[in-house]
Every structure is written in C-alpha cells, then in structure tokens.
Design an enzyme around this catalytic site. Sequence first.
Site, PDB file in Angstrom:
ATOM      1  N   ASP A 155       0.817  -1.211   0.000  1.00  0.00           N
ATOM      2  CA  ASP A 155       0.000   0.000   0.000  1.00  0.00           C
ATOM      3  C   ASP A 155       0.854   1.266   0.000  1.00  0.00           C
ATOM      4  O   ASP A 155       0.681   2.129   0.845  1.00  0.00           O
ATOM      5  CB  ASP A 155      -0.896  -0.058   1.250  1.00  0.00           C
ATOM      6  CG  ASP A 155      -1.865   1.104   1.330  1.00  0.00           C
ATOM      7  OD1 ASP A 155      -2.286   1.600   0.279  1.00  0.00           O
ATOM      8  OD2 ASP A 155      -2.198   1.500   2.466  1.00  0.00           O
ATOM      9  N   GLU A 175       3.546  -8.010   7.526  1.00  0.00           N
ATOM     10  CA  GLU A 175       2.297  -8.687   7.195  1.00  0.00           C
ATOM     11  C   GLU A 175       2.439  -9.821   6.191  1.00  0.00           C
ATOM     12  O   GLU A 175       1.746  -9.850   5.172  1.00  0.00           O
ATOM     13  CB  GLU A 175       1.272  -7.660   6.704  1.00  0.00           C
ATOM     14  CG  GLU A 175       0.976  -6.618   7.761  1.00  0.00           C
ATOM     15  CD  GLU A 175      -0.257  -5.784   7.442  1.00  0.00           C
ATOM     16  OE1 GLU A 175      -0.641  -5.708   6.267  1.00  0.00           O
ATOM     17  OE2 GLU A 175      -0.831  -5.223   8.391  1.00  0.00           O
ATOM     18  N   TYR A 193      -6.510  -3.062  12.823  1.00  0.00           N
ATOM     19  CA  TYR A 193      -7.379  -1.973  12.362  1.00  0.00           C
ATOM     20  C   TYR A 193      -8.810  -2.107  12.863  1.00  0.00           C
ATOM     21  O   TYR A 193      -9.752  -1.934  12.099  1.00  0.00           O
ATOM     22  CB  TYR A 193      -7.295  -1.866  10.829  1.00  0.00           C
ATOM     23  CG  TYR A 193      -5.968  -1.276  10.420  1.00  0.00           C
ATOM     24  CD1 TYR A 193      -5.773   0.103  10.452  1.00  0.00           C
ATOM     25  CD2 TYR A 193      -4.890  -2.090  10.078  1.00  0.00           C
ATOM     26  CE1 TYR A 193      -4.547   0.659  10.132  1.00  0.00           C
ATOM     27  CE2 TYR A 193      -3.657  -1.539   9.757  1.00  0.00           C
ATOM     28  CZ  TYR A 193      -3.497  -0.154   9.785  1.00  0.00           C
ATOM     29  OH  TYR A 193      -2.281   0.402   9.473  1.00  0.00           O
ATOM     30  N   GLU A 240       0.935  -0.960  14.092  1.00  0.00           N
ATOM     31  CA  GLU A 240       0.033  -0.179  13.225  1.00  0.00           C
ATOM     32  C   GLU A 240      -1.370  -0.200  13.823  1.00  0.00           C
ATOM     33  O   GLU A 240      -1.831  -1.238  14.297  1.00  0.00           O
ATOM     34  CB  GLU A 240      -0.063  -0.771  11.811  1.00  0.00           C
ATOM     35  CG  GLU A 240       1.124  -0.503  10.928  1.00  0.00           C
ATOM     36  CD  GLU A 240       0.953  -1.012   9.497  1.00  0.00           C
ATOM     37  OE1 GLU A 240      -0.207  -1.114   9.025  1.00  0.00           O
ATOM     38  OE2 GLU A 240       1.971  -1.314   8.869  1.00  0.00           O
TER      39      GLU A 240
END
Length: 610
Positions: free
Chosen positions: A167, A419, A475, A513
């Site tokens: 990303d 990840e 998230y 994150e």
Amino acid sequence: MLEYSLLYPISTSTRCAMKLDGMWKFRIDFDGIGEKEGWFAGLPGNEMIPVPASFQDFYTDKDIREFTGDVWYETDFVVPAAMKGSCVFLRFGAAAHRAAVYINGKKAGEHEGGFLPFLAAVPEEAVSGSLCKVVVKVNNELTETNIPCGCTKVLKNGKKISKPYFDFYNYSGLNRSVWLMSLPKASIFDIDLTYSVSGCDAEIGYSVRTTGDGDVSLSLFDEDGKKVAEASGSSGIIKLSDAHLWQVRDAYLYRFSVRLSSGDVLLDTYDLPVGIREVRIEGTEILINGRPVYFKGFGKHEDSDIVGRGFNIGVMKRDFELMKWIGANSFRTSHYPYDEEVYRLADREGFLIIDEVPAVGLFESLANFLDAGTGKGARSFFSKPTTPVLLKAHLRAVEEMIARDKNHPSVIAWSLMNEPETSEENCVPYFTEVFNTARELDPQKRPRTFAMEVSSSPEKCQCIHLPDFLALNRYYGWYIKGGYEISDAEIMFREEMDKWKALNLNKPFIFSEYGADTYPAEHKLPSVMWSQEYQNEVFEMLHRVFDSYDFVKGEQAWAFADFQTTEGLMRVNGNRKGIFTRERQPKEVAFLIKKRWDSLPLDYKSEKRV
Ligand code: EVA
C-alpha cells in the site's frame, strides 16, 4: 559476507567522499530500445532530472508517472587528484528496484533491491583525471522474486502498469544520494561493536575487519573531544568506568576513531559516532540500559510532495521536530530501510528505530493491506516454485541492512517482514531461515520481530515462536467494524487480546500499526468515518484497550503522515491515515495523542517501576 564495505562514506585524511547529486541526464526507455541502441555509452537527448528524487511526480504526463520498465540516468564526473592511488567507487544510496551501472560505456556494477546501498568500482584507467561518464539503467518492475513483492501487468493498449502487493506508491529511480568515494588499498572494511552496561560502567567489545595488512589501533573521544580510551589490535574490549550512556531521547555520542597503520605510516582511518547502550528483553519488558521502555511513535514512510520517495533532508528535519513535539520516542522504518541520514539524526536525537527490511507484499493477494482488516484466509506465499529465489533476495536484503545499520545506537530491533501470510505451516522454514540469519549477522544480537496482520492470530499464526517481541498491525474500528459499529470493534479487539494473554507467551507486544483514514478538511458532529472526529474516537477506543493489557509495551500509530499510494477506490489521492497531513501539519488527533504521550512515563506499565 558482502563484496564491498557499506561503512557510511566520509572524508578523512586517508579517504575522500563527495556527492554527485544535482541535475543528471534522464531518459525513459518507452520502447525498450536502450540496450540495443547503446545508451549505456551515453544517452540521447537533453532531458534533465534531479538526483536524488523519484522521477514520477515531476511530469504532467500520466504515461511518464505510471511508466513501468527501464529509466536511464547519466552524469559526468572527474576523479580528483586526491583520489589517485586509491580504490575509487561510485556509491548509490538506493536505486529502486534494480540497477546496472556503466562507467565510460563498460558495465561496472549491478544491484537488485531498491532501498539499500551498493558500490560500483571505477576502473583504474578512469582514475586519470579525465572526464568520466556514468550511465545507470534503473528498472522499476515489481516481481514475486524480489522484495517488495508485486507484479507488472500489460494493458490492452500495450502499456505496462505496476501492481504492488503493498500500500504505497511504486516511486522509483535514484531516490538517494550518489557518492564518488575513494578508499586506500589497505583499508578499514567493517566495524562490529557490542556493549555491556552495568550501572555506570560499560564494556565496548570491538572487532575491526580490514583489507590488506596493517595494525589496528583506536581511540575513543567524548563529546568534548577528550580522549577517554585507547586500544590496539583488531578486536578487544574497552572498559569505561563512569560511561556516559546513550539514553532514550537523551543521546550521547562518543567518537570511535579507528586507524590502520604499517609502522609509522597511516594507511587508513575512519571515525564512527558511537552511542553506548544495551538492548535486552526480559519477560514482557524491553530494556534499554536496564531501564524498561514503553514505545510511543509511528510507522512512517519516506514520502513527500514532488520528490516522492526521494530523500528530502528538509522533510526529514520537520518529521523529527513533529515527533519531538508530539512526545514520540520511536518509529518503525515501514516498509523498507530509510536513507542513512535518518539513522544519523535518530542517533543524535535519541530515537529508537525498529529497522524494517523491504519484505512487504508476501501474501497471496493483490492488496494484502485490504485483507489486513478482514482476516480473509489466503493461499500460502511460501510454497511456490519461485520461493527459493525470493528467499535469496530477502536474505541478501537482511544482510545489507544489518551491515549498513548495525552500528547505529538508534537501531534497537530488526523487523524482518511486514504482514506476511503465516497461517500455513510451510511458511515456517522460510521464516526460520530469515530469523536465524538476522541473529547470526548481528553482532549485538538485537531483538527481531515482524509486523503481524490480523490473520496472524493467536489461533492461526504458525510463527509466534520466532519473534523476540510481537508487533501487531490491527485496524479495529476501521477495516473491522468501523463507524457506529465501533463498540463491536472494541469487544472483538478485547476478545483477541484475551486470547493472546491466555497464550502466556511471556514476551512484550507492541502495536506497530493502528489507525483510521481521515480527510483533514472533514468535520462532522456526530462523527462519520473519514472525519476528524471519527479518527479521535478510534484512537480513544484503541488507547483504552492498550491500557488494559500490561504486556503491551508500545504503540506506533499508522501512519506518521498521509502518503501516496496506487490510485483506487480505497484511497483518496493516497492513504489518509496520517496523524499529520502530507504537508506535515497536524490533524485533530495529533493533539489527542500529544496529550497522552506527554503524560505516559517512559517506563509505563513496567513491573520494575519505582
Ligand atoms: C493501511 N495497513 O491499510 C495499512 C497499510 C500498511 O498502509 C497495513 O502494513 O496493514 C499495511 O502498509 O492503511
């Protein structure tokens, strides 16, 4: 062992280093004819471009911005008389993602991997004072056999397009400085340092590797320039009583001065800034010089307007000032090793760095960051016919990163992947090799980790045993149960944390994150997703959960600033999870975070608190 020295280029009485930065000739190879037409001997045309910089954002033509393939750079240089009799090199801080270097029309070096330095030898006949020409062919295609992973697609009109499995925008070109440097024939090749600290006493273990014969001696100077220790021999231990330690946000740098001589003749000398500090993990504590540390900070990017991923010294300075203002003490170099200047400034300012190798996109999905929220399973990335080639590139990047960064006091841990897919057993041999290699190559045996996506769960992750501390990317409140469902997000988050707790791993966890996209102009009462108010609510919820678990020893918000990505439905001119805008101004949430971080003590949640 690397074939060249990655010591940072400096000038001393025996070696010279000068930057070749500035405007270079530039040519995009739209038709793939550069090789055939001999561009390596000199580029056609007069197009000029700045180095260092990514080439993409200068131009107004989208076919240039999205260009995937070879771009060529050229400049002239003269080897100064002072470099005569030495080995002369060009040192490229980074060329994304692979480069071939030609000097006076002849191949002088090549390198794969877009975020770490490499050297190309200047042939002896070029060291004669005449004008030399360097041409660099840089290719920016993404593959599954190199990191970061991605692929290249061909559109129906025949044009190529980069498809990153990650990303951030595939900014490329000569993103970092190019140096002309000379080393003496017998020279200092590498320096390893280890520290052991006991109260105010410190032992510095050193080992110096040289090319050619000679005797090694060294001196240690304090910040006032006073010599505090001397030693001789290529390895040994320096004992320092009453050492001035390098502490978090309270740095102290000695100068470690190494000499290589033959009798009275000085063959080479090299100076290294050195911070004396020890990093250890004990149970769920991360200790710097024996003191527990709670990490506050960010995942960042090298990303700014106009120059893209090109190193921008002004933006770097602003970033450090903002990190100091908000009360941060650390950051992760997501998702690749940054420019060496960043580490030098972090050494000076006392920031802790989790240094990440560019291993991102190791997930069978075109955009693993989207699956990051859904927990969607995926086929393993680690049992393809190409896996051994990928592993080789990954290990090489680990080797280069550790060789380049091992002597920075700021670097306190290695992040070996971001990840990756971990739910199938066949990832274990791959991971084990990467983790073992890092341990083997690092003289200081720093803690190792990797950033874990949500499907790397307490139930499914096959690699929990490998990291020395766990780094979770989560998230909740964004990809998982965003908006009015945020109360469910909190419940699910706590359920996951309870499962980690039940595993009783006795290791520290940090959040590497967490966050929510926010459009800086958007205010809304009551909140909606993308508004400033909603970003605040997400952070308040997450902070509540972090505070409920004692083994959570740090929080690094995603992301420091808004950054550019591939265009798409999920991204509004880039990723908007920044705590600061891309122009480096605060969003509302920055004030909320500042209030929290200013009030959290360095040893927050430590059992050893006094
Ligand atoms: C995000 N999530 O979705 C981030 C990405 C980042 O930018 C991740 O590690 O899980 C990735 O690169 O905003």
